[in-house]
Design a protein around this motif. Structure first.
Motif, PDB file in Angstrom:
ATOM      1  N   CYS A  66     -44.420 -88.756  45.765  1.00 46.20           N
ATOM      2  CA  CYS A  66     -43.146 -88.522  45.095  1.00 46.20           C
ATOM      3  C   CYS A  66     -42.171 -89.630  45.488  1.00 46.20           C
ATOM      4  N   LEU A  67     -41.650 -90.318  44.487  1.00 46.18           N
ATOM      5  CA  LEU A  67     -40.734 -91.425  44.739  1.00 46.18           C
ATOM      6  C   LEU A  67     -39.410 -91.211  44.021  1.00 46.18           C
ATOM      7  N   GLN A  68     -38.325 -91.542  44.706  1.00 46.18           N
ATOM      8  CA  GLN A  68     -37.017 -91.602  44.065  1.00 46.18           C
ATOM      9  C   GLN A  68     -37.036 -92.866  43.206  1.00 46.18           C
ATOM     10  N   THR A  69     -36.553 -92.772  41.971  1.00 42.57           N
ATOM     11  CA  THR A  69     -36.568 -93.943  41.100  1.00 42.57           C
ATOM     12  C   THR A  69     -35.207 -94.184  40.465  1.00 42.57           C
ATOM     13  N   ALA A  70     -35.003 -95.448  40.125  1.00 42.07           N
ATOM     14  CA  ALA A  70     -33.829 -95.892  39.381  1.00 42.07           C
ATOM     15  C   ALA A  70     -34.330 -96.316  37.999  1.00 42.07           C
ATOM     16  N   PRO A  71     -34.232 -95.431  36.997  1.00 42.67           N
ATOM     17  CA  PRO A  71     -34.700 -95.790  35.663  1.00 42.67           C
ATOM     18  C   PRO A  71     -33.736 -96.753  34.965  1.00 42.67           C
ATOM     19  N   VAL A  72     -34.318 -97.708  34.249  1.00 41.87           N
ATOM     20  CA  VAL A  72     -33.550 -98.704  33.503  1.00 41.87           C
ATOM     21  C   VAL A  72     -34.065 -98.707  32.076  1.00 41.87           C
ATOM     22  N   GLU A  73     -33.139 -98.769  31.124  1.00 46.18           N
ATOM     23  CA  GLU A  73     -33.506 -98.758  29.704  1.00 46.18           C
ATOM     24  C   GLU A  73     -32.937-100.003  29.032  1.00 46.18           C
ATOM     25  N   LYS A  74     -33.762-100.661  28.225  1.00 52.91           N
ATOM     26  CA  LYS A  74     -33.293-101.811  27.460  1.00 52.91           C
ATOM     27  C   LYS A  74     -32.438-101.297  26.309  1.00 52.91           C
ATOM     28  N   ILE A  75     -31.261-101.892  26.125  1.00 50.40           N
ATOM     29  CA  ILE A  75     -30.352-101.491  25.050  1.00 50.40           C
ATOM     30  C   ILE A  75     -30.752-102.249  23.786  1.00 50.40           C
ATOM     31  N   ARG A  76     -31.055-101.496  22.756  1.00 47.69           N
ATOM     32  CA  ARG A  76     -31.395-102.092  21.458  1.00 47.69           C
ATOM     33  C   ARG A  76     -30.533-101.423  20.406  1.00 47.69           C
ATOM     34  N   GLU A  77     -29.888-102.224  19.602  1.00 47.54           N
ATOM     35  CA  GLU A  77     -29.041-101.695  18.531  1.00 47.54           C
ATOM     36  C   GLU A  77     -29.883-101.525  17.266  1.00 47.54           C
ATOM     37  N   ASN A  78     -29.772-100.376  16.630  1.00 43.76           N
ATOM     38  CA  ASN A  78     -30.434-100.116  15.351  1.00 43.76           C
ATOM     39  C   ASN A  78     -31.924-100.445  15.377  1.00 43.76           C
ATOM     40  N   SER A  79     -32.621 -99.970  16.389  1.00 46.55           N
ATOM     41  CA  SER A  79     -34.039-100.245  16.513  1.00 46.55           C
ATOM     42  C   SER A  79     -34.782 -98.972  16.882  1.00 46.55           C
ATOM     43  N   LYS A  80     -35.995 -98.833  16.394  1.00 44.99           N
ATOM     44  CA  LYS A  80     -36.840 -97.699  16.765  1.00 44.99           C
ATOM     45  C   LYS A  80     -37.667 -98.013  18.010  1.00 44.99           C
ATOM     46  N   ARG A  81     -37.592 -99.262  18.489  1.00 46.53           N
ATOM     47  CA  ARG A  81     -38.336 -99.654  19.675  1.00 46.53           C
ATOM     48  C   ARG A  81     -37.597 -99.201  20.932  1.00 46.53           C
ATOM     49  N   TYR A  82     -38.364 -98.940  21.979  1.00 47.06           N
ATOM     50  CA  TYR A  82     -37.767 -98.546  23.254  1.00 47.06           C
ATOM     51  C   TYR A  82     -38.554 -99.188  24.398  1.00 47.06           C
ATOM     52  N   THR A  83     -37.849 -99.447  25.480  1.00 48.18           N
ATOM     53  CA  THR A  83     -38.449 -99.950  26.712  1.00 48.18           C
ATOM     54  C   THR A  83     -37.698 -99.310  27.871  1.00 48.18           C
ATOM     55  N   ARG A  84     -38.457 -98.671  28.766  1.00 52.57           N
ATOM     56  CA  ARG A  84     -37.882 -98.055  29.964  1.00 52.57           C
ATOM     57  C   ARG A  84     -38.751 -98.432  31.161  1.00 52.57           C
ATOM     58  N   ALA A  85     -38.115 -98.647  32.307  1.00 52.37           N
ATOM     59  CA  ALA A  85     -38.844 -98.950  33.538  1.00 52.37           C
ATOM     60  C   ALA A  85     -38.218 -98.172  34.684  1.00 52.37           C
ATOM     61  N   TRP A  86     -39.063 -97.632  35.544  1.00 52.35           N
ATOM     62  CA  TRP A  86     -38.610 -96.870  36.706  1.00 52.35           C
ATOM     63  C   TRP A  86     -38.890 -97.711  37.947  1.00 52.35           C
ATOM     64  N   HIS A  87     -37.824 -97.996  38.715  1.00 53.20           N
ATOM     65  CA  HIS A  87     -37.916 -98.829  39.915  1.00 53.20           C
ATOM     66  C   HIS A  87     -37.723 -97.941  41.141  1.00 53.20           C
ATOM     67  N   ALA A  88     -38.507 -98.189  42.193  1.00 48.41           N
ATOM     68  CA  ALA A  88     -38.436 -97.379  43.412  1.00 48.41           C
ATOM     69  C   ALA A  88     -37.604 -98.097  44.476  1.00 48.41           C
TER      70      ALA A  88
END
Length: 138
Positions: A66-88
């Motif tokens: 079990c890890l505490q994480t700092a999730p980060v999301e790429k901001i995209r305007e008017n897009s159906k694409r998504y990118t998320r990364a969880w950093h420990a």
């Protein structure tokens, strides 16, 4: 050089980065609370500004426990694409999970399976269920 064309010369803007440099710089900035998460990234034929936002902290079950994480999301305007990364944070902000895809389309997910720092293998911690057991506290 792109697609065997003549070399393309781009005028560097600020501190433009390639994808690996961006990941390393993201780790560095996450270690400094309040650091901006805006980057200039070299794309195929241009230098593009990329912006990210820090999401609320999450506890995540991983192969390392079990890890505490700092999730980060790429901001995209008017897009159906998504990118998320969880950093420990406890592991120098290394990515332990990444999701990328398109809403209603393909989805790619990567999760850490093992980690070695130098010669030292990182030992697995207790799972999240163990941290929630009666009598267990931080």
């Amino acid at each position: 050089v792109h697609d065997r064309d003549d070399p393309l010369v781009l005028e560097m803007i600020g501190q433009a980065m390639d994808p690996l440099s961006l990941k390393l710089e993201m780790r560095r900035r996450l270690s400094r609370p309040g650091a901006p998460l805006q980057f200039h990234m070299v794309e195929e034929d241009e230098i593009d500004e990329q912006n990210f936002r820090l999401l609320p902290e999450e506890w995540m079950e991983t192969s390392l426990g079990c890890l505490q994480t700092a999730p980060v999301e790429k901001i995209r305007e008017n897009s159906k694409r998504y990118t998320r990364a969880w950093h420990a944070p406890d592991l120098d902000f290394i990515e332990v999970r990444v999701e990328h895809g398109k809403t209603g389309g393909n989805h790619l997910e990567m999760r850490i399976t093992e980690l070695t720092f130098g010669q030292d293998e990182v030992a697995a911690r207790p799972g999240c269920a163990g941290l929630q057991a009666p009598g267990s506290h931080d």
